[in-house]
Design a protein around this motif. Structure first.
Motif, PDB file in Angstrom:
ATOM      1  N   ARG A   2      -4.176 -25.443  10.656  1.00  0.00           N
ATOM      2  CA  ARG A   2      -3.529 -24.101  10.949  1.00  0.00           C
ATOM      3  C   ARG A   2      -3.522 -23.146   9.897  1.00  0.00           C
ATOM      4  O   ARG A   2      -3.680 -21.810  10.387  1.00  0.00           O
ATOM      5  CB  ARG A   2      -1.889 -24.491  11.027  1.00  0.00           C
ATOM      6  N   LEU A   3      -3.725 -23.397   8.617  1.00  0.00           N
ATOM      7  CA  LEU A   3      -4.144 -22.479   7.684  1.00  0.00           C
ATOM      8  C   LEU A   3      -5.370 -21.700   7.988  1.00  0.00           C
ATOM      9  O   LEU A   3      -5.625 -20.797   7.700  1.00  0.00           O
ATOM     10  CB  LEU A   3      -3.994 -23.134   6.357  1.00  0.00           C
ATOM     11  N   ARG A   4      -6.524 -22.873   7.997  1.00  0.00           N
ATOM     12  CA  ARG A   4      -7.724 -22.362   8.194  1.00  0.00           C
ATOM     13  C   ARG A   4      -7.777 -21.512   9.505  1.00  0.00           C
ATOM     14  O   ARG A   4      -8.508 -20.325   9.545  1.00  0.00           O
ATOM     15  CB  ARG A   4      -8.629 -23.488   8.415  1.00  0.00           C
ATOM     16  N   ARG A   5      -7.100 -21.777  10.576  1.00  0.00           N
ATOM     17  CA  ARG A   5      -7.184 -20.791  11.895  1.00  0.00           C
ATOM     18  C   ARG A   5      -6.458 -19.485  11.591  1.00  0.00           C
ATOM     19  O   ARG A   5      -7.306 -18.614  11.970  1.00  0.00           O
ATOM     20  CB  ARG A   5      -6.351 -21.801  12.814  1.00  0.00           C
ATOM     21  N   ASP A   6      -5.494 -19.386  10.835  1.00  0.00           N
ATOM     22  CA  ASP A   6      -4.780 -18.283  10.761  1.00  0.00           C
ATOM     23  C   ASP A   6      -5.684 -17.306   9.590  1.00  0.00           C
ATOM     24  O   ASP A   6      -5.918 -16.141   9.781  1.00  0.00           O
ATOM     25  CB  ASP A   6      -3.365 -18.496   9.809  1.00  0.00           C
ATOM     26  N   PHE A   7      -6.505 -18.128   8.714  1.00  0.00           N
ATOM     27  CA  PHE A   7      -7.458 -17.433   7.764  1.00  0.00           C
ATOM     28  C   PHE A   7      -8.735 -16.723   8.700  1.00  0.00           C
ATOM     29  O   PHE A   7      -8.898 -15.778   8.658  1.00  0.00           O
ATOM     30  CB  PHE A   7      -8.083 -18.468   6.756  1.00  0.00           C
ATOM     31  N   GLU A   8      -9.054 -17.543   9.627  1.00  0.00           N
ATOM     32  CA  GLU A   8     -10.250 -17.135  10.612  1.00  0.00           C
ATOM     33  C   GLU A   8      -9.599 -15.937  11.723  1.00  0.00           C
ATOM     34  O   GLU A   8     -10.235 -14.835  11.749  1.00  0.00           O
ATOM     35  CB  GLU A   8     -10.780 -18.383  11.156  1.00  0.00           C
ATOM     36  N   LEU A   9      -8.524 -16.197  12.109  1.00  0.00           N
ATOM     37  CA  LEU A   9      -7.926 -15.242  13.112  1.00  0.00           C
ATOM     38  C   LEU A   9      -7.468 -13.843  12.520  1.00  0.00           C
ATOM     39  O   LEU A   9      -7.672 -12.852  13.003  1.00  0.00           O
ATOM     40  CB  LEU A   9      -6.883 -15.796  13.854  1.00  0.00           C
ATOM     41  N   GLY A  10      -6.988 -14.092  11.195  1.00  0.00           N
ATOM     42  CA  GLY A  10      -6.649 -12.718  10.412  1.00  0.00           C
ATOM     43  C   GLY A  10      -8.012 -12.012   9.811  1.00  0.00           C
ATOM     44  O   GLY A  10      -7.733 -11.084   9.134  1.00  0.00           O
ATOM     45  N   ARG A  11      -9.017 -12.501  10.043  1.00  0.00           N
ATOM     46  CA  ARG A  11     -10.370 -12.218   9.548  1.00  0.00           C
ATOM     47  C   ARG A  11     -10.144 -11.602   8.127  1.00  0.00           C
ATOM     48  O   ARG A  11     -10.352 -10.919   7.611  1.00  0.00           O
ATOM     49  CB  ARG A  11     -10.740 -10.453  10.369  1.00  0.00           C
ATOM     50  N   LEU A  12      -9.755 -12.658   7.402  1.00  0.00           N
ATOM     51  CA  LEU A  12      -9.707 -12.736   5.915  1.00  0.00           C
ATOM     52  C   LEU A  12     -10.850 -13.084   5.159  1.00  0.00           C
ATOM     53  O   LEU A  12     -10.833 -12.878   3.653  1.00  0.00           O
ATOM     54  CB  LEU A  12      -8.367 -13.612   5.441  1.00  0.00           C
ATOM     55  N   GLN A  13     -11.889 -13.354   5.857  1.00  0.00           N
ATOM     56  CA  GLN A  13     -13.265 -13.861   5.131  1.00  0.00           C
ATOM     57  C   GLN A  13     -13.771 -12.538   4.582  1.00  0.00           C
ATOM     58  O   GLN A  13     -13.739 -11.488   5.112  1.00  0.00           O
ATOM     59  CB  GLN A  13     -14.084 -14.423   6.012  1.00  0.00           C
ATOM     60  N   PRO A  14     -14.293 -12.624   3.180  1.00  0.00           N
ATOM     61  CA  PRO A  14     -14.755 -11.450   2.588  1.00  0.00           C
ATOM     62  C   PRO A  14     -15.922 -10.967   3.223  1.00  0.00           C
ATOM     63  O   PRO A  14     -16.695 -11.728   3.694  1.00  0.00           O
ATOM     64  CB  PRO A  14     -14.677 -11.443   1.338  1.00  0.00           C
ATOM     65  N   ARG A  15     -16.063  -9.521   3.368  1.00  0.00           N
ATOM     66  CA  ARG A  15     -17.377  -9.227   3.908  1.00  0.00           C
ATOM     67  C   ARG A  15     -18.325  -9.306   2.811  1.00  0.00           C
ATOM     68  O   ARG A  15     -18.246  -8.947   1.473  1.00  0.00           O
ATOM     69  CB  ARG A  15     -17.108  -7.541   4.429  1.00  0.00           C
ATOM     70  N   ILE A  16     -19.704  -9.326   3.320  1.00  0.00           N
ATOM     71  CA  ILE A  16     -20.834  -9.746   2.251  1.00  0.00           C
ATOM     72  C   ILE A  16     -21.857  -8.616   2.725  1.00  0.00           C
ATOM     73  O   ILE A  16     -22.789  -8.625   1.789  1.00  0.00           O
ATOM     74  CB  ILE A  16     -21.367 -11.123   2.404  1.00  0.00           C
ATOM     75  N   THR A  17     -21.554  -7.567   3.567  1.00  0.00           N
ATOM     76  CA  THR A  17     -22.483  -6.794   4.102  1.00  0.00           C
ATOM     77  C   THR A  17     -21.622  -5.601   4.055  1.00  0.00           C
ATOM     78  O   THR A  17     -20.478  -5.428   4.180  1.00  0.00           O
ATOM     79  CB  THR A  17     -23.215  -7.151   5.223  1.00  0.00           C
ATOM     80  N   ALA A  18     -22.402  -4.437   3.985  1.00  0.00           N
ATOM     81  CA  ALA A  18     -22.047  -3.113   4.265  1.00  0.00           C
ATOM     82  C   ALA A  18     -21.572  -3.101   5.894  1.00  0.00           C
ATOM     83  O   ALA A  18     -22.071  -3.598   6.809  1.00  0.00           O
ATOM     84  CB  ALA A  18     -22.847  -2.097   3.900  1.00  0.00           C
ATOM     85  N   ASN A  19     -20.561  -2.036   6.266  1.00  0.00           N
ATOM     86  CA  ASN A  19     -19.875  -1.807   7.540  1.00  0.00           C
ATOM     87  C   ASN A  19     -20.935  -0.733   8.172  1.00  0.00           C
ATOM     88  O   ASN A  19     -20.571   0.533   8.002  1.00  0.00           O
ATOM     89  CB  ASN A  19     -18.721  -1.394   7.424  1.00  0.00           C
ATOM     90  N   TRP A  20     -21.880  -1.055   8.831  1.00  0.00           N
ATOM     91  CA  TRP A  20     -22.780  -0.049   9.360  1.00  0.00           C
ATOM     92  C   TRP A  20     -22.452   0.597  10.664  1.00  0.00           C
ATOM     93  O   TRP A  20     -23.016   1.550  11.060  1.00  0.00           O
ATOM     94  CB  TRP A  20     -24.493  -0.611   9.298  1.00  0.00           C
ATOM     95  N   SER A  21     -21.267   0.021  11.268  1.00  0.00           N
ATOM     96  CA  SER A  21     -21.040   0.596  12.553  1.00  0.00           C
ATOM     97  C   SER A  21     -20.085   1.689  12.204  1.00  0.00           C
ATOM     98  O   SER A  21     -19.853   2.346  13.198  1.00  0.00           O
ATOM     99  CB  SER A  21     -20.401  -0.573  13.243  1.00  0.00           C
TER     100      SER A  21
END
Length: 167
Positions: free
Chosen positions: A64-83
């Motif tokens: 559940r913790l991992r699911r909330d981490f993924e659903l909450g988009r908490l993974q840090p970005r490693i690239t620029a936001n080109w959009s």
């Protein structure tokens, strides 16, 4: 032999331990790599008397913790936001991107923050490292300069505290 056992996805069958699993809150079963998560590996282990080394509620809490981490988009970005356009100022990460989150992602972030606050700062770090970033126990011990085989016990204590927090 593993490739022949799964002709639909031979590479995946050879290099991953795939199994169908029903995750908490999901209506249908999903295909899961059983070797991906260090928690899943510990869940398969048995204690000296044959009982599972991790209780089912601790494994469910980790999922559940991992699911909330993924659903909450908490993974840090490693690239620029080109959009995002240059003029909009959205590349700077203003307001941590909260304006772009869906209600489901925002609710997942709130649940994640509540769980981390509930287990406390002493245990939340290992939960994030192992459950969310999928770091191995040896890596955690090396990074934190802990004694060998100590991360397994600390993780078990943290997962039990998380399970109590989520119940």
């Amino acid at each position: 032999l593993k490739r022949q056992a799964g002709p639909d996805q031979p590479f995946l069958r050879q290099h991953h331990a795939l199994e169908r699993k029903r995750l908490p809150g999901e209506a249908s079963a999903v295909l899961v790599n059983a070797e991906e998560s260090p928690v899943a590996a510990l869940a398969r282990r048995r204690g000296k008397s044959g009982e599972p080394w991790l209780a089912d509620n601790a494994v469910t809490a980790a999922d559940r913790l991992r699911r909330d981490f993924e659903l909450g988009r908490l993974q840090p970005r490693i690239t620029a936001n080109w959009s995002a356009s240059v003029n909009s100022g959205r590349r700077t990460g203003d307001a941590a991107g909260l304006t772009d989150l869906t209600d489901m992602a925002l609710a997942a972030r709130i649940r994640f923050d509540k769980a981390m606050h509930g287990v406390g700062p002493e245990l939340s770090g290992i939960l994030v490292d192992v459950c969310c970033f999928l770091k191995g126990l040896e890596t955690v011990e090396r990074e934190r300069q802990w004694p060998v085989r100590s991360a397994k016990l600390v993780l078990r204590i943290a997962l039990e505290a998380l399970a109590l927090e989520l119940d």
